[in-house]
Design a protein around this motif. Structure first.
Motif: not given
Length: 347
Positions: A84-95
């Motif tokens: 969640l911290a290194r994979r998903v959030s790296k894409v989701l939050i900037p999006f």
């Protein structure tokens, strides 16, 4: 596909794929205005724009294939916090942040040198953000982010498949892409399967690399896919009197999948031929490819507002794409230098 071989320790081919895919996306968006100018600009210019569009459609699938190649081959125990911290959030939050930014950009209009603003289109975009992209390039995330939900379950499953079973899985998915192109309906044609197949394809291409005797055939198949797509669009557009693609530019079709697989294969086997300063440049673009993807419409916005479509298209489209790419990378690099903005353009 040959027998299983260990994943290569040198991942430069991944950086190369990220770099060329990001640039190809810029080309697709630069040529956008040309596609609607059938019978307005010379036929050669319109056909040049359409050909460049078709020749770049592999870009988005490549990003999914890269994810599949890296994440489905990861044999480490699954760690939810890391995921969640290194994979998903790296894409989701900037999006999410950039989606809000582009929603507000939609209220701006450029008339020559006069800039006006209207809040009217902003609020509907924000309201529909959970289900609809606020800007044309962000639609990718609506089927890419859900694929992350598949990865924890897909990874152990595909790793346990035998080589033959993996081949059959890829072949079955490719059959679905052919049926989709031919408009044959199937209950399996849902986004999770049609886009998720690219995850498996990327993984399969590094676990079962294409044997040398089949590489030329794959390149030939990709060339035929490109030519037939351009011809099909040309025919349909002339019949309808406007730019018409049918499903020839869809990411869910066999022609796109074949070209994407070919590009991936070429980078995997021949990426090592890139050396010296070119290799340094590729690494730079690859590192900031996500930022390039997210920000290039900002640089492109004035050009699109003015409907700028100079001729000859075969020259001006790559030239404009080069300028947009260069300016965007400069902007992304500057943002990456500051802690307050670096998280918006994660490397």
């Amino acid at each position: 596909m040959s027998q299983s071989t260990p994943t290569r320790p040198d991942y430069f081919y991944i950086e190369l794929l990220r770099a060329v895919a990001a640039i190809a996306v810029v080309i697709i968006h630069v040529l956008g205005p040309y596609r609607d100018l059938l019978d307005v600009i010379p036929a050669f210019d319109w056909l040049s724009a359409v050909s460049l569009n078709v020749a770049s459609r592999w870009a988005v699938p490549i990003f999914i294939m890269i994810t599949g190649a890296l994440m489905l081959s990861d044999t480490r125990p699954f760690n939810l916090r890391y995921f969640l911290a290194r994979r998903v959030s790296k894409v989701l939050i900037p999006f999410l942040i950039w989606s809000i930014f582009y929603a507000f950009l939609a209220g701006a209009t450029l008339h020559g040198t006069e800039l006006t603003y209207d809040f009217a289109p902003v609020w509907p975009l924000l309201e529909n953000l959970p289900s609809k992209a606020t800007w044309y390039h962000l639609g990718f995330y609506y089927y890419f982010i859900p694929l992350y939900l598949l990865i924890p379950f897909l990874t152990p499953w595909v790793q346990k498949l035998s080589d033959d079973q993996l081949r059959m899985l890829v072949l079955g998915w490719l059959t679905l892409t052919l049926l989709y192109l031919l408009r044959v309906k199937s209950a399996w044609m849902i986004d999770a399967v049609m886009y998720g197949g690219y995850l498996v394809l990327g993984y399969a291409l590094i676990r079962l690399p294409i044997a040398q005797e089949y590489r030329t055939a794959l390149v030939f198949a990709a060339g035929m896919a490109l030519l037939s797509s351009v011809y099909g669009i040309w025919e349909q557009s002339n019949i309808t009197g406007q730019y018409t693609t049918g499903r020839l530019t869809s990411y869910k079709t066999l022609n796109t999948a074949v070209v994407a697989a070919t590009v991936f294969m070429l980078a995997y086997y021949y990426g090592s031929a890139v050396t010296g300063r070119w290799k340094t440049l590729v690494r730079f673009i690859g590192r900031y490819s996500l930022g390039l993807y997210l920000l290039h419409p900002v640089v492109l916005w004035p050009i699109r507002q003015l409907n700028f479509a100079p001729e000859p298209a075969l020259l001006t489209i790559p030239l404009m794409a080069g300028i947009v790419t260069t300016l965007t990378l400069l902007l992304v690099w500057i943002m990456s230098r500051f802690k307050a903005t670096a998280w918006l353009v994660p490397a």
